[in-house]
Design a protein around this motif. Structure first.
Motif, PDB file in Angstrom:
ATOM      1  N   HIS A  93       0.258  -0.685  -0.550  1.00  0.00           N
ATOM      2  CA  HIS A  93      -0.370  -0.029   0.041  1.00  0.00           C
ATOM      3  C   HIS A  93       0.967   1.396   0.534  1.00  0.00           C
ATOM      4  O   HIS A  93       1.000   2.414   0.701  1.00  0.00           O
ATOM      5  N   ASP A 142       0.597   3.963  -1.420  1.00  0.00           N
ATOM      6  CA  ASP A 142       0.099   5.566  -0.945  1.00  0.00           C
ATOM      7  C   ASP A 142      -0.436   5.604   0.380  1.00  0.00           C
ATOM      8  O   ASP A 142      -1.081   6.468   0.687  1.00  0.00           O
ATOM      9  N   CYS A 143       0.057   4.584   1.315  1.00  0.00           N
ATOM     10  CA  CYS A 143      -0.396   5.305   2.161  1.00  0.00           C
ATOM     11  C   CYS A 143       0.516   5.147   3.420  1.00  0.00           C
ATOM     12  O   CYS A 143       1.758   4.406   3.606  1.00  0.00           O
ATOM     13  N   SER A 174      -3.493   8.488   4.945  1.00  0.00           N
ATOM     14  CA  SER A 174      -3.601   9.007   3.572  1.00  0.00           C
ATOM     15  C   SER A 174      -4.536   9.335   3.433  1.00  0.00           C
ATOM     16  O   SER A 174      -5.256   9.942   3.687  1.00  0.00           O
ATOM     17  N   ASP A 206      -6.016   9.902   0.717  1.00  0.00           N
ATOM     18  CA  ASP A 206      -7.463   8.716  -0.232  1.00  0.00           C
ATOM     19  C   ASP A 206      -8.730   8.186   0.890  1.00  0.00           C
ATOM     20  O   ASP A 206      -7.877   6.825   1.180  1.00  0.00           O
ATOM     21  N   GLU A 235     -10.408   5.052   0.436  1.00  0.00           N
ATOM     22  CA  GLU A 235     -11.107   3.906  -0.145  1.00  0.00           C
ATOM     23  C   GLU A 235      -9.293   3.701   0.043  1.00  0.00           C
ATOM     24  O   GLU A 235      -8.871   2.369   0.561  1.00  0.00           O
ATOM     25  N   LYS A 236      -8.271   3.707  -0.438  1.00  0.00           N
ATOM     26  CA  LYS A 236      -6.540   3.583  -0.072  1.00  0.00           C
ATOM     27  C   LYS A 236      -6.865   3.288   1.711  1.00  0.00           C
ATOM     28  O   LYS A 236      -5.498   2.668   2.099  1.00  0.00           O
ATOM     29  N   LEU A 265      -8.405   0.462   2.285  1.00  0.00           N
ATOM     30  CA  LEU A 265      -8.172  -0.730   2.504  1.00  0.00           C
ATOM     31  C   LEU A 265      -6.918  -1.106   2.953  1.00  0.00           C
ATOM     32  O   LEU A 265      -6.473  -2.844   3.929  1.00  0.00           O
ATOM     33  N   ALA A 266      -6.383  -0.506   3.455  1.00  0.00           N
ATOM     34  CA  ALA A 266      -4.697  -0.904   4.229  1.00  0.00           C
ATOM     35  C   ALA A 266      -4.843  -0.545   5.325  1.00  0.00           C
ATOM     36  O   ALA A 266      -4.378  -1.659   6.347  1.00  0.00           O
TER      37      ALA A 266
END
Length: 254
Positions: A204, A206-207, A228, A230, A232-233, A236-237
């Motif tokens: 991940h 972007d986190c 993050s 975002d 959504e990201k 998920l993370a």
């Protein structure tokens, strides 16, 4: 109606703090401004990237300020704009920008709101010396202003005064996507989760994922913080972290 840009397409606005003062470096004064500014900026969508502390030396201030202002969207300085001989920040900022500095009638008028004219002695008048071309930052606490020049905001070191100045500055700043965060309490030692957590971080990119050990009522524990822009990201993370924590707890129980 124009839709808001997604976090991925919003600009990243960055900042640095330059703390000025021998008293901070000696430990005589404990800084209370860094954490306050950092939290304030995070809450409005500005990412604090760097903090420096320098002594009351003109060359040190100029060097640090020029490095920071060329690297980040904004620089916030604290300290060194009072009435004493060692308050040299205003002069150093003028030197960094290559502009003259002199008594500013706008600043004098602000001080006259608090002091009779016959009490504007040499020491207090030092606080009205402002670099050419700077805009003033109002000070509702003691009236002596800070100032803004270029992307640099020069504020007082006294926490109550700095906070009042930051309230004035805040609405004028460009902001980007706010950094969102989730915290997962692992119930495990940091060493128990280090390897699988690194794998999640790699998956991940972007986190930002950090682990912070602490001692709870039941013994050693770890908070895992996922950050993050975002949502959504982030979700998920965070889900991956929670699944990993459950798996590691189960493994260690058997």
């Amino acid at each position: 109606m124009t839709a808001e840009p997604s976090p991925a397409f919003q600009p990243v606005i960055t900042a640095a703090i330059l703390v000025i003062g021998d008293e901070i470096l000696s430990g005589r004064t404990k800084d209370k401004n860094i954490g306050y500014i950092a939290e304030y900026l995070t809450n409005i969508g500005i990412e604090l990237r760097e903090v420096r502390v320098v002594p009351d030396l003109t060359d040190e201030i100029v060097s640090a300020l020029n490095a920071l202002r060329s690297r980040y969207t904004y620089v916030f300085t604290t300290g060194g704009i009072g009435p004493t001989h060692d308050d040299i920040t205003a002069d150093a900022v003028a030197a960094a920008f290559g502009v003259p500095i002199d008594y500013d009638q706008r600043a004098i008028d602000m001080l006259l709101e608090r002091f009779p004219k016959d009490q504007l002695n040499e020491a207090r008048m030092r606080m009205t010396r402002i670099p050419a071309g700077a805009d003033l930052i109002a000070n509702s606490v003691s009236k002596a202003p800070g100032f803004k020049i270029g992307n640099v905001h020069v504020m007082a070191g006294v926490p109550a005064i700095m906070q009042a100045m930051l309230d004035v500055v805040g609405p004028t700043l460009k902001t980007g996507a706010k950094i969102l965060s989730e915290t997962v309490q692992a119930g495990l030692r940091e060493g128990d989760i280090g390897t699988p957590l690194a794998e999640i971080a790699k998956a991940h990119p972007d986190c930002s994922i950090g682990s912070y050990p602490f001692w709870s009522e039941t013994g050693p524990d770890t908070n895992i913080v996922v950050r993050s822009r975002d949502p959504e990201k982030l979700a998920l993370a965070t889900a991956a972290v929670k699944a990993m924590v459950e798996a590691e707890r189960s493994r260690l129980r058997h």
